[in-house]
Motif scaffolding. Structure first.
Motif, PDB file in Angstrom:
ATOM      1  N   UNK A 117       0.841  -1.199   0.000  1.00 27.84           N
ATOM      2  CA  UNK A 117       0.000   0.000   0.000  1.00 27.84           C
ATOM      3  C   UNK A 117       0.878   1.252   0.000  1.00 27.84           C
ATOM      4  N   UNK A 118       0.252   2.401   0.136  1.00 32.08           N
ATOM      5  CA  UNK A 118       0.986   3.669   0.049  1.00 32.08           C
ATOM      6  C   UNK A 118       2.056   3.781   1.121  1.00 32.08           C
ATOM      7  N   UNK A 119       1.743   3.372   2.354  1.00 29.10           N
ATOM      8  CA  UNK A 119       2.708   3.460   3.448  1.00 29.10           C
ATOM      9  C   UNK A 119       3.946   2.616   3.164  1.00 29.10           C
ATOM     10  N   UNK A 120       3.737   1.382   2.755  1.00 28.41           N
ATOM     11  CA  UNK A 120       4.878   0.513   2.498  1.00 28.41           C
ATOM     12  C   UNK A 120       5.722   1.021   1.330  1.00 28.41           C
ATOM     13  N   UNK A 121       5.058   1.492   0.291  1.00 30.44           N
ATOM     14  CA  UNK A 121       5.791   2.032  -0.857  1.00 30.44           C
ATOM     15  C   UNK A 121       6.582   3.271  -0.471  1.00 30.44           C
ATOM     16  N   UNK A 122       6.020   4.114   0.391  1.00 32.50           N
ATOM     17  CA  UNK A 122       6.710   5.314   0.836  1.00 32.50           C
ATOM     18  C   UNK A 122       7.952   4.955   1.648  1.00 32.50           C
ATOM     19  N   UNK A 123       7.819   3.984   2.541  1.00 31.72           N
ATOM     20  CA  UNK A 123       8.957   3.569   3.365  1.00 31.72           C
ATOM     21  C   UNK A 123      10.073   3.013   2.486  1.00 31.72           C
ATOM     22  N   UNK A 124       9.712   2.212   1.493  1.00 29.92           N
ATOM     23  CA  UNK A 124      10.706   1.671   0.581  1.00 29.92           C
ATOM     24  C   UNK A 124      11.400   2.754  -0.222  1.00 29.92           C
ATOM     25  N   UNK A 125      10.628   3.738  -0.686  1.00 32.19           N
ATOM     26  CA  UNK A 125      11.202   4.843  -1.460  1.00 32.19           C
ATOM     27  C   UNK A 125      12.176   5.657  -0.612  1.00 32.19           C
ATOM     28  N   UNK A 126      11.792   5.931   0.618  1.00 33.67           N
ATOM     29  CA  UNK A 126      12.657   6.700   1.502  1.00 33.67           C
ATOM     30  C   UNK A 126      13.950   5.954   1.794  1.00 33.67           C
ATOM     31  N   UNK A 127      13.856   4.655   2.002  1.00 35.11           N
ATOM     32  CA  UNK A 127      15.051   3.860   2.263  1.00 35.11           C
ATOM     33  C   UNK A 127      16.001   3.847   1.083  1.00 35.11           C
ATOM     34  N   UNK A 128      15.448   3.658  -0.101  1.00 32.87           N
ATOM     35  CA  UNK A 128      16.281   3.594  -1.315  1.00 32.87           C
ATOM     36  C   UNK A 128      16.970   4.913  -1.617  1.00 32.87           C
ATOM     37  N   UNK A 129      16.287   6.022  -1.354  1.00 37.15           N
ATOM     38  CA  UNK A 129      16.812   7.322  -1.753  1.00 37.15           C
ATOM     39  C   UNK A 129      17.614   8.020  -0.662  1.00 37.15           C
ATOM     40  N   UNK A 130      17.233   7.850   0.602  1.00 33.45           N
ATOM     41  CA  UNK A 130      17.886   8.586   1.678  1.00 33.45           C
ATOM     42  C   UNK A 130      19.014   7.801   2.339  1.00 33.45           C
ATOM     43  N   UNK A 131      18.862   6.493   2.420  1.00 35.39           N
ATOM     44  CA  UNK A 131      19.875   5.659   3.079  1.00 35.39           C
ATOM     45  C   UNK A 131      20.154   4.430   2.209  1.00 35.39           C
ATOM     46  N   UNK A 132      20.662   4.637   1.008  1.00 36.61           N
ATOM     47  CA  UNK A 132      20.807   3.525   0.066  1.00 36.61           C
ATOM     48  C   UNK A 132      21.745   2.419   0.533  1.00 36.61           C
ATOM     49  N   UNK A 133      22.822   2.784   1.247  1.00 34.34           N
ATOM     50  CA  UNK A 133      23.738   1.738   1.707  1.00 34.34           C
ATOM     51  C   UNK A 133      23.055   0.847   2.743  1.00 34.34           C
ATOM     52  N   UNK A 134      22.399   1.477   3.727  1.00 32.99           N
ATOM     53  CA  UNK A 134      21.683   0.719   4.750  1.00 32.99           C
ATOM     54  C   UNK A 134      20.563  -0.115   4.124  1.00 32.99           C
ATOM     55  N   UNK A 135      19.896   0.456   3.137  1.00 32.62           N
ATOM     56  CA  UNK A 135      18.824  -0.256   2.431  1.00 32.62           C
ATOM     57  C   UNK A 135      19.369  -1.524   1.768  1.00 32.62           C
ATOM     58  N   UNK A 136      20.496  -1.401   1.070  1.00 33.26           N
ATOM     59  CA  UNK A 136      21.087  -2.571   0.411  1.00 33.26           C
ATOM     60  C   UNK A 136      21.515  -3.623   1.429  1.00 33.26           C
ATOM     61  N   UNK A 137      22.018  -3.145   2.567  1.00 35.92           N
ATOM     62  CA  UNK A 137      22.470  -4.093   3.580  1.00 35.92           C
ATOM     63  C   UNK A 137      21.293  -4.859   4.176  1.00 35.92           C
ATOM     64  N   UNK A 138      20.217  -4.161   4.491  1.00 41.06           N
ATOM     65  CA  UNK A 138      19.031  -4.825   5.039  1.00 41.06           C
ATOM     66  C   UNK A 138      18.464  -5.857   4.072  1.00 41.06           C
ATOM     67  N   UNK A 139      18.335  -5.478   2.805  1.00 40.94           N
ATOM     68  CA  UNK A 139      17.801  -6.416   1.828  1.00 40.94           C
ATOM     69  C   UNK A 139      18.742  -7.589   1.613  1.00 40.94           C
ATOM     70  N   UNK A 140      20.052  -7.314   1.607  1.00 40.94           N
ATOM     71  CA  UNK A 140      21.012  -8.390   1.434  1.00 40.94           C
ATOM     72  C   UNK A 140      20.978  -9.387   2.574  1.00 40.94           C
ATOM     73  N   UNK A 141      20.882  -8.893   3.805  1.00 41.39           N
ATOM     74  CA  UNK A 141      20.775  -9.773   4.968  1.00 41.39           C
ATOM     75  C   UNK A 141      19.534 -10.651   4.866  1.00 41.39           C
ATOM     76  N   UNK A 142      18.417 -10.009   4.530  1.00 41.50           N
ATOM     77  CA  UNK A 142      17.152 -10.743   4.476  1.00 41.50           C
ATOM     78  C   UNK A 142      17.143 -11.770   3.356  1.00 41.50           C
ATOM     79  N   UNK A 143      17.688 -11.430   2.215  1.00 44.43           N
ATOM     80  CA  UNK A 143      17.752 -12.390   1.105  1.00 44.43           C
ATOM     81  C   UNK A 143      18.522 -13.642   1.509  1.00 44.43           C
ATOM     82  N   UNK A 144      19.615 -13.456   2.240  1.00 42.31           N
ATOM     83  CA  UNK A 144      20.393 -14.607   2.699  1.00 42.31           C
ATOM     84  C   UNK A 144      19.570 -15.492   3.630  1.00 42.31           C
ATOM     85  N   UNK A 145      18.859 -14.867   4.552  1.00 43.36           N
ATOM     86  CA  UNK A 145      18.073 -15.638   5.523  1.00 43.36           C
ATOM     87  C   UNK A 145      16.920 -16.373   4.854  1.00 43.36           C
TER      88      UNK A 145
END
Length: 213
Positions: A120-148
């Protein structure tokens, strides 16, 4: 249960340790900095000191565990470089498999999509903010989760978006975006309580529930 907690001295990890002790579990706490180990922890908390990149220390922490809880989260410092938690998560998975530990409970953000979500809009907004404002942290979180999620372990990822200080209020909203009502704010104490409760709650195996107060 005998539970190993990674990120045990962090803002959420310390609450996780307290919740586990209150429930009667035995805790091994993995910490990078011995100076951050709380003096209030009882003597029977087994503390293992090591970097998240130290395979020997991680193996030592996992060796007798029946479950692993990770309260690890990426640095929000924009000057930070590298993706150390991805490599560390890989080492944790390797140690768990080596010692026959199958249950993993971790933390994440709504940027991680669960197959039960209807974004929904909230989830899409959170994802957009993560990708644009904290891209390194965003990549790390997704990378950790993909491994698990691809590890073959029995995993649960607890997702939250706006952790704050304060006493427990209760996780009054939980589930999946687009299906359940999920807000943003949640106390770190409540995140820890919900995370620790997954040891005995079988509703969210192989799932990533989102939570809020």
């Amino acid at each position: 249960m005998n539970v190993t907690v990674f990120g045990a001295t962090g803002a959420i990890g310390q609450f996780v340790v307290s919740e586990l002790l209150a429930a009667g579990h035995t805790v091994t706490a993995y910490a990078r900095n011995p100076a951050k180990v709380p003096a209030s922890w009882p003597d029977d908390v087994r503390v293992v000191i090591g970097a998240i990149t130290d395979p020997g220390a991680i193996d030592n922490a996992v060796i007798d565990a029946e479950a692993v809880i990770s309260a690890l989260g990426p640095s929000m410092d924009r000057k930070e470089t590298g993706l150390p938690l991805i490599g560390g998560t890989r080492l944790i998975i390797d140690a768990m498999k080596r010692h026959g530990v199958t249950r993993y409970i971790g933390n994440g953000t709504p940027s991680i999509i669960d197959k039960r979500d209807k974004p929904n809009t909230l989830q899409k907004m959170i994802g957009f903010m993560g990708r644009t404002m904290l891209p390194r942290a965003y990549r790390e979180l997704l990378g950790m989760t993909d491994l698990i999620t691809s590890s073959g372990l029995d995993w649960t990822i607890v997702r939250f978006s706006a952790p704050k200080d304060g006493p427990k209020k209760g996780v009054n909203r939980y589930g999946f975006f687009g299906t359940d009502k999920i807000g943003m704010a949640v106390t770190r104490a409540d995140i820890a309580a919900f995370t620790a409760a997954q040891l005995t709650d079988d509703r969210f195996h192989h799932a990533a529930p989102a939570i809020s107060n």
